[in-house]
Motif scaffolding. Sequence first.
Motif, PDB file in Angstrom:
ATOM      1  N   TRP A   1      41.660 -33.401  46.984  1.00  9.72           N
ATOM      2  CA  TRP A   1      41.653 -31.996  47.032  1.00  9.72           C
ATOM      3  C   TRP A   1      40.517 -31.319  46.237  1.00  9.72           C
ATOM      4  N   VAL A   2      39.705 -30.695  46.775  1.00  5.37           N
ATOM      5  CA  VAL A   2      38.686 -29.864  46.269  1.00  5.37           C
ATOM      6  C   VAL A   2      39.157 -28.332  45.934  1.00  5.37           C
ATOM      7  N   ILE A   3      39.083 -27.765  44.843  1.00  8.63           N
ATOM      8  CA  ILE A   3      39.565 -26.847  44.370  1.00  8.63           C
ATOM      9  C   ILE A   3      39.084 -25.268  45.404  1.00  8.63           C
ATOM     10  N   PRO A   4      39.924 -24.958  46.282  1.00  6.13           N
ATOM     11  CA  PRO A   4      39.328 -23.585  46.770  1.00  6.13           C
ATOM     12  C   PRO A   4      39.057 -22.220  46.087  1.00  6.13           C
ATOM     13  N   SER A   5      39.653 -22.301  45.099  1.00  2.00           N
ATOM     14  CA  SER A   5      39.323 -21.152  44.072  1.00  2.00           C
ATOM     15  C   SER A   5      39.620 -21.880  42.429  1.00  2.00           C
ATOM     16  N   PRO A   6      38.901 -21.151  41.649  1.00  2.00           N
ATOM     17  CA  PRO A   6      38.841 -21.486  40.190  1.00  2.00           C
ATOM     18  C   PRO A   6      40.517 -21.707  39.580  1.00  2.00           C
ATOM     19  N   ASN A   7      41.380 -20.896  40.082  1.00  2.00           N
ATOM     20  CA  ASN A   7      42.828 -20.974  39.523  1.00  2.00           C
ATOM     21  C   ASN A   7      43.633 -21.527  40.697  1.00  2.00           C
ATOM     22  N   MET A   8      43.407 -22.481  41.341  1.00  2.00           N
ATOM     23  CA  MET A   8      43.931 -23.390  42.499  1.00  2.00           C
ATOM     24  C   MET A   8      43.568 -24.682  42.100  1.00  2.00           C
ATOM     25  N   PRO A   9      44.031 -25.225  40.827  1.00  2.00           N
ATOM     26  CA  PRO A   9      43.375 -26.614  40.498  1.00  2.00           C
ATOM     27  C   PRO A   9      44.479 -27.951  41.233  1.00  2.00           C
ATOM     28  N   ALA A  10      45.445 -27.638  41.779  1.00  2.00           N
ATOM     29  CA  ALA A  10      46.117 -28.774  42.269  1.00  2.00           C
ATOM     30  C   ALA A  10      47.157 -28.213  43.405  1.00  2.00           C
TER      31      ALA A  10
END
Length: 376
Positions: A201-210
């Motif tokens: 999982w590579v975060i698509p945005s900074p507040n989508m960590p998991a």
Amino acid sequence: MELLKGARIGLVGHQPSVNSTLDHAVNLLNNHPSVRLTTVFGPQHGIWGETQDNMIEWRSYRDPRTGLPFFSLYGETRKPTPEMLEEVDTIVIDLQDVGARYYTYIYTMALTMEACAELGKKVIVLDRPNPIDGIHIEGPMLDPAFKSFVGLYPLPARPGMTIGELALYFNQECGISCDLAVIPMENWDREMYFEDTGFPWVIPSPNMPAITTAAVYPGMCLFEATNVSEARGTTLPFELTGAPWVKDPHQFAERMGEFSLPGVTFRPLYFTPTFHKWKDQLIGGVQTHVTDRKLFKPFLTSLALVVAYRESGGLDFKWKDPPYEYEYDLLPFDILAGSDRTRLQVESGASLAEIENSWKPGLKEFRKIRQGYLLY
């Protein structure tokens, strides 16, 4: 790579535009002997995740490593201009969506498709998994009168489609009509959550960590449109919610239990956001723990939380005013919910069952239309 031979290529990408060994599409295309990458475009939050929060624009620049122009599609324009596309014959779109109507990357894709249709450019969309499965759909449909950059076309809050399927839907059903090819995935099943794919999982945005964040986001994004914290400025954005008027989180969690929501439980807590709403203030609230993903209803669950925070807050609870995501007139909550109907239902004291039942005709019709664009 056969589709790309001999063409000048533009890439729309961001942090998750990687292969299974985490090699980025910029490097893969730029270093390929048969491909000529001329231009790179990035969506909200930038190509490398440069901007932390919503509504923070970033500027185009020339990448010092490759020498290529990196154009911002979240700034002065959200649609590629003819000048940006001057050195491009074919656009490759490689974006990781999270399965919610309001996530702006699908509209960066749609606006890029529009620009290419107008200029006779080809579009190739590399499909990626819907990280919260491709089966479940939920929430009210978007009323076109409330369209915005967090909802350009008729979709429910959780459409249950991949980004490639959405490209086909936008192109045909919504009248874009560009020269489109979607490259499907191999071995993806609609029941899969992202961790089932075996890919990192590579975060698509900074507040989508998991993935746990993505699971609740199709509902919890609604809190961006209130003065309740969606826990930006913590390590669990969207999973936590809180407000300063919640003095007894245990009592609040008990209230949430009274809704008898499926597949979820609520843990009382306090937290102190380090930025964004209620920065450096101790606030009370709950963590939303998904216990059964197949039963969990993120939009309904979030509406129950909205009701509870509004009950407990009284006049302290506020719907946020515009502007929000380039919309300057309509209330942010209304454009996220897809119309003003949901807010008015909450304000009138309608039950959750009544609100959920009001979505059913739209979802029934959407499910029929959606079937024609499913690839898996």
